[in-house]
Design an enzyme around this catalytic site. Sequence first.
Site, mmCIF file in Angstrom:
data_model
loop_
_atom_site.group_PDB
_atom_site.id
_atom_site.type_symbol
_atom_site.label_atom_id
_atom_site.label_comp_id
_atom_site.label_asym_id
_atom_site.label_seq_id
_atom_site.Cartn_x
_atom_site.Cartn_y
_atom_site.Cartn_z
ATOM 1 N N SER A 1 59.853 11.477 30.833
ATOM 2 C CA SER A 1 60.106 12.913 30.762
ATOM 3 C C SER A 1 61.511 13.167 31.309
ATOM 4 C CB SER A 1 59.028 13.681 31.529
ATOM 5 O OG SER A 1 59.188 15.069 31.346
ATOM 6 N N HIS B 1 58.803 13.522 26.694
ATOM 7 C CA HIS B 1 58.574 14.967 26.679
ATOM 8 C C HIS B 1 59.827 15.692 26.209
ATOM 9 C CE1 HIS B 1 55.342 14.379 30.043
ATOM 10 N NE2 HIS B 1 54.924 13.984 28.865
ATOM 11 N N ASP C 1 51.798 12.832 34.229
ATOM 12 C CA ASP C 1 51.427 12.319 32.911
ATOM 13 C C ASP C 1 51.702 10.814 32.833
ATOM 14 O OD1 ASP C 1 50.525 12.387 30.287
ATOM 15 O OD2 ASP C 1 52.517 12.837 29.493
#
Length: 374
Positions: A193, A220, A317
Amino acid sequence: MASRSPPATRYGEHHAAAASRVLIVDDSVVARAVIARLVDASDQFSVVGAVGTAKAALEFLARAKVEFILLDIEMPGVDGLTALPDLIAAGQGARVLIVSSSTDEGGAATVQALALGAAETLVKPSAGALSGRFGAALVAKLERLCEHPKQLPPAVAVNAARAPSALPRPASRAPSPAIAQSDDYDIVAIGASTGGIHALSHVFFELPAGFRLPIVITQHLPTSFMPYFAAQVALLAGRPCEVATDCVRIRPGRIVIAPGDAHLRCVALGDGGAAFRLTHDPAASGCMPSVDPMLASIAEVYGARMLAIILSGMGRDGAEGARRVRELGGSVVAQDQASSVVWGMPGAVAAAGVADAVLPPDAIGRLIATRRRP
């Protein structure tokens, strides 16, 4: 005659001390004033300074602590992208939201800003449109960033300040090593991310030209960024990269990235191969796409024959997916704290005790190249 840096304007004295402190960096006096009014309208945020140059922003950060920096790109003297690593370093944990007309979705400036460690980007409209929906979108972005506190130690800030001004393209690659019959895994899955794009560039730099294992990435990013991101990955890795479509087959020598609006779920094929289905079920992490279903489903198909990598990113995540990888015999490697822009995702994996190794990105790349378990 050299121009003097505009002084920081004092804002937000009416806000409660609990409000998140915001610094605005924009060369437009009008933009600074309007954005300050929009931010201060929310009780959650307080504008404590507004300056017109990167130099003035660094001077402000030397004497004041903020949680957020709203940064324009096009400014006189040092532009926002050039200044970004230094501002991340000076901010000591402040998250940078790029607010600029240059950050069109999928554009080079946007991806470069994210690669250099910006937490998020927002397109700034013309001066006459700096209200209404823009104000709501700006506050919403800040609120979402507040949902995942950033974990950024001083060592990270030093490394961020040394980040390159653009994604590097490897000038040459090491010759391909001989691949033994006892290679330990057949696929590499990477989750990332905030700060992950920059980490990926270092990982790919270490891979030899003859490295043929399939690589799968969930990064992401919004949907519209993905085609440009895929093109950048193809350039960095020196091999084809595609945004996944439903039922895309996993093939040697290729890279597949998750689209911005769907999760990747690996399924076994009757001929002994594997493919990805695109799914939209809510993930426990709240992310779309999410690293967790990608890792868990690949582990179900490949078992001990997979290597999972968790790079810099906000939140948790990937932690549950990494746990499933370990349960099914696969290997997990997390990026180390000192090199991470945000040690949320890799930190969660390390804290859960499911990482076989915690390494900087270049060492992760060299490990991948060996095709050996850590």
